[in-house]
Design an enzyme around this catalytic site. Structure first.
Site, short mmCIF file in Angstrom:
data_model
loop_
_atom_site.label_atom_id
_atom_site.label_comp_id
_atom_site.label_asym_id
_atom_site.label_seq_id
_atom_site.Cartn_x
_atom_site.Cartn_y
_atom_site.Cartn_z
N TYR A 276 50.97 17.70 61.41
CA TYR A 276 49.79 18.13 62.21
C TYR A 276 48.46 17.87 61.50
O TYR A 276 48.45 17.42 60.38
CB TYR A 276 49.93 19.56 62.71
CG TYR A 276 50.10 20.69 61.72
CD1 TYR A 276 49.81 20.57 60.37
CD2 TYR A 276 50.56 21.92 62.18
CE1 TYR A 276 49.96 21.64 59.51
CE2 TYR A 276 50.73 23.00 61.31
CZ TYR A 276 50.42 22.85 59.98
OH TYR A 276 50.57 23.90 59.14
N GLU A 277 47.39 18.13 62.23
CA GLU A 277 46.02 17.82 61.76
C GLU A 277 45.87 16.33 61.44
O GLU A 277 45.16 15.95 60.52
CB GLU A 277 45.65 18.65 60.52
CG GLU A 277 45.58 20.14 60.74
CD GLU A 277 44.59 20.54 61.81
OE1 GLU A 277 43.65 19.76 62.10
OE2 GLU A 277 44.74 21.65 62.36
N GLY A 278 46.50 15.50 62.24
CA GLY A 278 46.51 14.07 61.96
C GLY A 278 47.68 13.77 61.05
O GLY A 278 47.70 14.26 59.91
N ARG B 60 42.04 19.88 57.45
CA ARG B 60 42.88 18.96 56.67
C ARG B 60 43.00 19.41 55.23
O ARG B 60 44.07 19.29 54.61
CB ARG B 60 42.32 17.53 56.77
CG ARG B 60 42.64 16.94 58.11
CD ARG B 60 42.01 15.59 58.38
NE ARG B 60 42.50 15.13 59.68
CZ ARG B 60 42.15 14.00 60.25
NH1 ARG B 60 41.28 13.20 59.65
NH2 ARG B 60 42.63 13.67 61.43
#
Lengths: 608, 251
Positions: free
Chosen positions: A442-444, A298
């Site tokens: 992406y990545e949450g 993140r």
């Protein structure tokens, strides 16, 4: 063709003047590094970014990846560039030297990632994910897995991925259906489909090591039932040599808006029920272990945002200096007035300053988060480590979401500075916008980040970490309220911080009152409000540090001017940049607070 | 085989160079420096020769202590140790003095080859290699685009007007590197870590016993003329030729 430029001066300012990176050498882990060796690292990384990675950026965008019957070919030049990158030791920047890492502090690694990502975002996926995966194996994988995989991944001989997403399980990872069935000898048979797997298949390395989230038999539903497995594309013999293929198949690649040279793959595991996986840790710990990797990833996504903003600024600035159009505003009515470069138009300058503030402000934010990580891991005093660990946790979702949005906004404004040419491929600035958009997803997704910030990080321990972090900012404010040059701006930061605290209290009350939907609805604007305060704080900190430097420079030699000494210009600009943020962006905190305090539930109640 | 190789730093070619108000030189305050690209070719060649023939690669430079960083970069690329002659600032040097300093280092180190960049991209003098060979009374091969070692001779392909010239020069010799000699490697991260522990000897210029008077006297620096406006030719070839003759005096 767009030229990639890196502002090394600003990077060094954040690394060595705003944060004391050189002092990290006092910790045993970093004792081999000196200021001089950092400078050489930055210089060599710049060469690699500018001469090797950047020239492939447009090529990769045009060619894209080619899916060919289970194989994936990356664009021309990527394989050679990857070999150079790996050979130079740039994959495992911050990993332990014992495991083939370079042992660099996280803050320096962040600066390098910014250079490389800005040069060629698509390229960075394979080395980035390889390191992320090897890091999980090294930390949590146990001796056997560690010995087999870590060195070869860190050297670039083998690549890595992280496989979470399935067609029905995106943000809701707990809905993953891929199964892992024990064989009886400690290994598992993996069966299932994963999608959106970055670098899931490519022709850069002889093996690809997937980290796969899968469900063991009789595991509870949701994330608690997930375990994490090492699943190599080619099985590895106990002596480290390559064995037979492991029944992992790439079934296709996505055609995407941007990052065309990054292969985004669908993977099928165990079509012939012959795909072996090796568990990391114990059953049911998958999500926890994956989060090890996710938190670092993140921050890297945040860096993607800041690198896009900085690359966009360099392009827009060069263009604005070159492009001649129109006359000075005061001559608007005389057709014969001399034509000027658009940098002389105040509205263009306003746009350039906005791009710059996203770039340099987010750079400061990303490096500060990484610096906290270095302190959290290396400070000798456990209470100090704990303090910075908590600050890092608070900052992580902000870095990811605020950074990715700043990158997109900066790219947008940079296109605007270019006018019609910005919309033309050749100028390279539209690619930045297409490449950076994914960072907010992406990545949450950024909403997941905002929920993480509000529901987990801020709420934790009754707001204990939030209060401690506010204390850090308040300390800076108190110390500088009477500052001769920036006192007024510090006062405005104090007001912005007040807006953040008021919003936090209001949302706390809403949650206690049971209106969970309302907090979910406004959590994203809340994160933006929080990000504005962090930016204001870090940019004013820069202005004050730069002002001290400027004063001592002028004390040494009062005849120095903006024209005679590049540092006079640099330090002076830091003041302008902070003021620009305080007066042009930070007032938004008031608006967000009134939105949050409005209690308006239209979005929830509307018929959509 | 022992090789001495130069690592000069030059002002960042991307930086905007400004003159001092008295025109005595360029403003160096806060200026960024980069390794001279031709020296990088020379260093790369030294490292390649070392990989084949063994021995030692010693990096030499002249200037204030900051120049250590330029030498350290060469050590990170793989060179073994460095020598920095201190006590002279850039404006206190000319090609002749530099050549005499290097000649003194040659006498102390007795290398088989002395490799240099053919010129530095700031002053563009292209004189040091030639002067050095003359002072040492040894052979020279300048503008090398290929270097091979056969026994006690270096076979050097030189870039000359109209083509390539291949010459044999007995060692010890001075060779200056052209851009096409090779593609310099990047320093690797492990190389940078190792370089920290390699030695760089600092030698004060005064201890070399060299006359430091300059042979070149700098009168003044001038900014290049800013380009005037262009001219559009609409009258065809004859008008163009006429103007080239009468106005531009180009033909």
């Amino acid at each position: 063709m767009a030229e990639y430029k890196i502002d090394l001066r600003d990077m060094r300012f954040v690394l060595f003047e705003q944060n004391d990176t050189a002092a990290l050498s006092a910790y045993p882990r970093f004792q081999d590094w000196t200021r001089q060796s950092y400078d050489i690292v930055l210089q060599e990384a710049e060469k690699l970014a500018v001469n090797v990675l950047a020239p492939l950026n447009a090529v990769g965008d045009r060619q894209g990846v080619v899916f060919d019957n289970g194989n994936v070919h990356l664009p021309t030049g990527f394989k050679d560039a990857y070999a150079k990158y790996a050979e130079g030791g740039w994959i495992a920047l911050t990993a332990d030297p014992e495991w083939g890492g370079m042992g660099l502090p996280g803050i320096v690694g962040t600066a390098l990632m910014e250079m490389f990502t800005g040069a060629n975002t698509s390229f960075i996926f394979t080395p980035g994910l390889t390191f992320a995966a090897s890091h999980v194996i090294q930390k949590l994988g146990g001796e056997h897995l560690r010995n087999i995989y870590v060195q070869k991944m860190n050297s670039g001989q083998w690549a890595g991925t992280m496989c979470l997403t399935e067609p029905q399980a995106g943000s809701a990872v707990g809905d993953a259906r891929t199964t892992a069935t024990p064989v009886g000898d400690g290994t598992y048979k993996i069966v299932g489909n994963k999608i959106f797997i970055s670098s899931g298949m490519h022709d850069l390395t002889e093996n690809i090591i997937h980290l796969v989230l899968a469900r063991t038999p009789n595991a509870p539903p949701g994330t608690a039932g997930l375990s994490l497995f090492v699943v190599p594309y080619v099985r590895v013999n106990s002596d480290g040599t390559l064995g037979v293929e492991n029944d992992v198949r790439c079934t296709g690649v996505e055609e995407k808006m941007g990052i065309h040279a990054s292969s985004t793959c669908s993977l099928s595991f165990g079509d012939n029920n012959n795909c072996l996986g090796y568990i990391i840790g114990n059953e049911g710990e998958g999500m926890r272990h994956m989060f090890q990797m996710m938190n670092e990833a993140r921050l890297i996504v945040g860096v993607q945002g800041s690198s896009a903003a900085n690359a966009a600024f360099q392009l827009a600035k060069s263009y604005a200096h070159e492009r001649i159009q129109g006359t000075a505003a005061k001559f608007a009515k005389s057709p014969d007035a001399p034509r000027v470069p658009i940098i002389e138009h105040a509205n263009v300058r306003q746009m350039l300053m906005e791009i710059r503030v996203w770039g340099e402000g987010c750079r400061a934010m990303m490096y500060r988060a990484a610096f906290y990580a270095d302190l959290a891991e290396n400070a000798p005093d456990p209470t100090v480590r704990e303090k910075y660990h908590r600050f890092l946790e608070l900052l992580t979702p902000i870095c990811k979401a605020y950074g990715s949005e700043a990158g997109l906004r900066a790219a947008d404004v940079a296109i605007q500075v270019h006018g019609g040419y910005g919309y033309i491929r050749e100028y390279g600035v539209e690619q930045i916008m297409r490449d950076v958009k994914i960072a907010s997803i992406y990545e949450g997704t950024n909403s997941i980040q905002a929920l993480d910030l509000l529901a987990r990080k801020v709420a934790r321990g009754n707001g204990r970490d939030f209060q401690a972090f506010m204390g850090e900012i308040s300390g800076f404010i108190t110390q500088n309220l009477a500052h001769t040059k920036f006192g007024k701006e510090i006062e405005l930061l104090q007001k912005a911080q007040g807006n953040l605290i008021a919003a936090t209290i209001h949302l706390g009350q809403k949650s206690f009152g049971g209106d969970v939907d309302y907090t979910v609805m406004v959590c994203k604007p809340y994160l933006t409000l929080f990000g504005h305060v962090v930016m204001g704080w870090l940019l004013l900190e820069q202005a004050i540090v730069a002002n001290q430097k400027l004063e001592s420079l002028l004390a040494e030699n009062p005849s120095h001017t903006v024209d005679s000494h590049p540092d006079v210009a640099f330090y002076t600009n830091k003041g302008y940049l902070a003021r620009f943020f305080v007066y042009s962006i930070m007032p938004a905190t008031r608006g967000i607070l009134s939105m949050i305090q409005s209690d308006d539930r239209s979005a929830i109640d509307a018929i959509l | 085989m022992k090789i001495l190789v130069t690592a000069k730093r030059v002002t960042d070619p991307n930086a905007k160079i400004k003159l001092k108000s008295d025109k005595s030189g360029i403003q160096t305050d806060g200026l960024e420096y980069k390794p001279n690209p031709f020296c990088e070719n020379a260093i790369e060649e030294a490292l390649r020769l070392n990989e084949t023939h063994g021995g030692e690669v010693v990096v030499v430079s002249i200037g204030p202590s900051d120049v250590q960083a330029t030498i350290r970069t060469a050590l990170a690329m793989g060179a073994h140790r460095g020598i920095l002659v201190t006590g002279l600032d850039d404006h206190q040097m000319d090609s002749d003095l530099v050549a005499r300093v290097f000649a003194e280092l040659y006498k102390r180190e007795r290398p088989d080859l002395f490799l240099l960049g053919k010129q530095a991209i700031d002053g563009d003098s292209n004189q040091v290699g030639q002067l050095l060979a003359e002072y040492l009374e040894i052979g020279q091969a300048c503008f090398a685009s290929k270097v091979e070692i056969h026994g006690s001779e270096a076979i050097v392909t030189r870039e000359v007007d109209g083509g390539l010239e291949k010459i044999a020069v007995g060692m010890p010799a001075v060779i200056t590197a052209d851009l096409r000699l090779n593609e310099p490697r990047y320093a690797s991260l492990p190389g940078i870590v190792k370089a920290r522990k390699k030695s760089i000897d600092e030698i004060d210029i005064r201890s070399l016993g060299i006359d430091t008077h300059l042979k070149v006297e700098t009168v003044a620096y001038e900014e290049p003329k800013t380009r005037g406006g262009g001219v559009t030719f609409v009258g065809g070839v004859d008008e163009l030729v006429g103007k080239l003759k009468s106005e531009a005096k180009a033909i």
